[in-house]
Design a protein around this motif. Structure first.
Motif, mmCIF file in Angstrom:
data_model
loop_
_atom_site.group_PDB
_atom_site.id
_atom_site.type_symbol
_atom_site.label_atom_id
_atom_site.label_comp_id
_atom_site.label_asym_id
_atom_site.label_seq_id
_atom_site.Cartn_x
_atom_site.Cartn_y
_atom_site.Cartn_z
ATOM 1 N N LEU A 13 -31.011 33.006 17.514
ATOM 2 C CA LEU A 13 -29.700 32.352 17.515
ATOM 3 C C LEU A 13 -29.900 30.850 17.375
ATOM 4 N N GLU A 14 -29.401 30.290 16.274
ATOM 5 C CA GLU A 14 -29.633 28.873 15.995
ATOM 6 C C GLU A 14 -28.820 27.962 16.909
ATOM 7 N N ASP A 15 -27.603 28.384 17.244
ATOM 8 C CA ASP A 15 -26.712 27.574 18.070
ATOM 9 C C ASP A 15 -26.390 28.340 19.346
ATOM 10 N N GLY A 16 -26.972 27.904 20.464
ATOM 11 C CA GLY A 16 -26.777 28.592 21.732
ATOM 12 C C GLY A 16 -25.339 28.665 22.176
ATOM 13 N N GLU A 17 -24.500 27.729 21.726
ATOM 14 C CA GLU A 17 -23.083 27.733 22.117
ATOM 15 C C GLU A 17 -22.334 28.937 21.545
#
Length: 341
Positions: free
Chosen positions: A158-162
């Protein structure tokens, strides 16, 4: 009732590996809880099924970057911790890989010693009770050293944890996201508020139960792990007013539903406060508060599919799930959504 009663065939390719670019453009299967009849929509169409006076209840927990990788002192052997729940201030229940390295008395170092851990006990199910030592604020140290604890069925990075946090997440403490809430955008929530729908928040920190399958044949023999929840006064007042006036209360996700049903007293009203819940909801359970559920598509034979089956019926839910498989819906955490109402 048997665990196998909740089995359905799910091809591996139906498991969503990454979130859609736009949260509210996932698919939405709408099911009538009595008849089992279904409709196929897009998640943003949820507004067509909500009405003025409804109360939408969201779980505002925030996921900890709970996976940390370090080494054993003094051997340097690699170790991985997954923080599950806080027992006391600096004491946590954790899953450890490899577990054989984490005997009572063992110590570990993370981030070149910025965080140290000492195993003080081993629980019945094999998790460790660990005491941490550090300087500063624990959550800050964890943000710098930890990574997002994605479920084991998600193999892509997952590149963006948000994207594994809801847009309304607030109180940090979960080992996993309340995934039904991932479909909402701030804009969609504002639109829903503008319709006269009330938004209420509860907090349930998702813990060990998310990672553990049902291992017994008879579901009556299954024991849920406890999770910490909080219901604030404003939320209790909003929900109780709706209950007294006969307005609908719609839980977003199984965690919100479990919180509502746990905090509900025998008179059907919800109490403010905090506590631990190990409520296990399965067919035969009579819901005291919830009139509708927004949920994701769950694992076969899981406590989550049992909960949604209790709200409608096992037959209706399994029929809808099999239909979703045929129509190539995306399943699990980053998958599509279902409205049962």
């Amino acid at each position: 009732m048997k665990t196998s009663d909740f089995y359905f065939d799910l091809p591996q390719e139906r498991i969503a590996q990454e979130p859609l670019e736009n949260r509210d453009e996932s698919r939405l299967l709408v099911m009538d809880k009595e008849s089992g009849q279904t409709q196929h929509k897009i998640f943003k169409d949820i507004v067509s099924y909500l009405k003025e006076g409804d109360v939408l209840v969201l779980n505002n927990t925030r996921v900890l970057p709970a996976r940390i990788i370090g080494e054993k002192i003094p051997t340097g052997g690699k170790i991985e911790f997954l923080l599950l729940k806080r027992v006391e201030m600096d004491t946590w229940q954790v899953m450890v890989k490899p577990g054989k390295r984490a005997k009572i008395g063992s110590s570990f170092s993370f981030g070149d010693g910025r965080l140290k851990a000492y195993v003080i006990d081993i629980s019945d199910e094999g998790t460790r009770i660990v005491r941490f030592e550090y300087e500063g604020v624990f959550e800050t140290v964890l943000e710098e050293l930890g990574s997002m604890p994605l479920p084991p069925y998600i193999t892509h990075k997952l590149e963006d944890g948000e994207r594994y946090q809801t847009v309304f997440s607030k109180h940090t403490g979960s080992a996993a996201a309340p995934t039904a809430g991932l479909h909402f955008t701030k804009e969609l929530l504002e639109k829903i508020k503008g319709m006269g729908v009330q938004i209420a928040y509860v907090t349930l920190h998702v813990g060990l139960g998310t990672f553990r399958p049902v291992k017994v044949d008879d579901i009556n023999d299954h024991k849920m792990h406890s999770e910490f929840y909080t219901v604030e006064k404003e939320t209790a007042d909003t929900i109780n007013a709706a209950k007294k006036e006969g307005r609908r209360i719609i839980g977003v996700g199984t965690t919100s539903c479990r919180t509502l049903e746990s905090a509900c007293s025998e008179d059907g009203l919800i109490k403010e406060g905090s506590g631990w819940t190990d409520i296990f909801i399965y067919p035969g359970y009579s819901f005291k508060l919830v009139n509708g559920i927004i949920t994701n598509f769950h694992l076969p034979e899981s406590t989550l599919i049992m909960l949604v089956s209790a709200f409608s019926s096992r037959e209706n839910v399994l029929n809808a799930y099999n239909e979703a498989v045929k129509m190539e819906y995306r399943f699990f955490s980053f998958g599509d959504a279902m409205l049962i109402i």
